[in-house]
Motif scaffolding. Structure first.
Motif, short mmCIF file in Angstrom:
data_model
loop_
_atom_site.label_atom_id
_atom_site.label_comp_id
_atom_site.label_asym_id
_atom_site.label_seq_id
_atom_site.Cartn_x
_atom_site.Cartn_y
_atom_site.Cartn_z
N ASN A 109 3.93 2.82 -7.02
CA ASN A 109 5.15 2.83 -8.55
C ASN A 109 5.79 1.73 -8.26
N ASP A 110 6.73 1.98 -9.97
CA ASP A 110 8.03 1.68 -10.23
C ASP A 110 8.22 0.26 -9.33
N THR A 111 6.75 -0.78 -9.56
CA THR A 111 6.76 -2.46 -8.91
C THR A 111 7.41 -3.54 -9.84
N ILE A 112 7.87 -4.77 -9.74
CA ILE A 112 8.12 -5.54 -10.41
C ILE A 112 7.85 -6.99 -9.68
N LEU A 113 6.71 -7.50 -10.82
CA LEU A 113 5.87 -8.90 -9.71
C LEU A 113 5.86 -9.84 -11.06
N SER A 114 7.27 -11.07 -10.66
CA SER A 114 7.97 -11.89 -11.83
C SER A 114 7.80 -12.85 -10.85
N GLY A 115 7.61 -14.12 -11.37
CA GLY A 115 8.22 -15.60 -11.58
C GLY A 115 6.71 -16.45 -10.33
N ASN A 116 6.16 -15.28 -9.90
CA ASN A 116 4.71 -15.91 -8.23
C ASN A 116 3.72 -17.09 -9.26
N ASN A 117 3.52 -17.76 -8.15
CA ASN A 117 3.12 -18.50 -8.57
C ASN A 117 1.38 -18.49 -7.94
N ASN B 199 0.57 -1.09 -0.24
CA ASN B 199 0.67 0.43 0.23
C ASN B 199 1.24 1.24 -0.12
N ASP B 200 0.40 2.22 -0.89
CA ASP B 200 1.51 3.64 -1.27
C ASP B 200 3.05 3.24 -0.93
N SER B 201 3.86 2.79 -1.79
CA SER B 201 4.64 1.91 -1.85
C SER B 201 5.25 2.37 -3.52
N TYR B 202 6.48 2.04 -3.20
CA TYR B 202 7.72 2.69 -4.37
C TYR B 202 8.63 1.30 -4.49
#
Length: 185
Positions: A83-91, A57-60
């Motif tokens: 903002n400026d977030t990466i979501l990768s390789g999650n199951n 929440n409200d993170s960068y």
């Protein structure tokens, strides 16, 4: 380490943290809750959360990678104003709402496996999204749902057996205002 505590599994409001390789079960709030942090969350297992698997929440600058999340009552991963977030390789599987729910700016969603949720990816309000190389399957609603989202790249995803594949809704504020004026006359 194993955690079977109520409320949050891990909760923090600080920057430059690394949350890795934890097993978190049976929380009544988020398995992992991040507030205003430039941090990394990777390699965690989150099972049976009564709310969110991971909530930012409200993170960068948050990197959420290679986590296994199953059986959540809300969203597997929920990014709110992030903002400026990466979501990768999650199951992520078996979330009663969305596998991934996002609002924010400059978010990369890649190489995730998202199955048996309501929406695979649900994005509401934002700009600069890159959605690539995800497996999105068997979700009861849309594979990808975009609501008031601009400058988005959707490329090389495997989207199958969802109620529909990709839905985009865009109605800018000015158009809503014009429609309101038109309805007054």
């Amino acid at each position: 380490r194993q955690s079977s505590i109520a409320n949050y599994g891990i909760r923090f409001n600080a920057t430059k943290n690394k949350i890795t390789s934890n097993i978190i079960k049976f929380t009544t709030s988020a398995g992992i809750y991040i507030l205003d942090a430039n941090s990394s969350v990777s390699g965690n297992i989150i099972i049976n959360s009564s709310a969110y698997g991971i909530l930012a929440n409200d993170s960068y600058g948050v990197n959420i990678t290679s986590n296994y999340i199953t059986n959540t009552s809300f969203d597997g991963i929920y990014l709110k104003n992030t903002n400026d977030t990466i979501l990768s390789g999650n199951n992520i599987s078996i979330s009663l709402r969305d596998c991934i729910m996002v609002s924010g700016i400059n978010v990369n969603i890649s190489s995730n496996r998202l199955i048996n949720c309501s929406y695979g990816i649900n994005i509401s309000n934002g700009i600069y999204y890159n959605i690539t190389s995800n497996i999105i399957a068997n979700n009861s609603r849309d594979g990808i749902n975009l609501f008031i989202v601009n400058e988005t790249i959707i490329n090389n995803n495997n989207i199958s057996f969802n109620s529909s594949s990709i839905r985009k809704f865009y109605l800018p504020a000015f158009s809503r205002f014009l429609n309101f004026l038109h309805s007054c006359f």
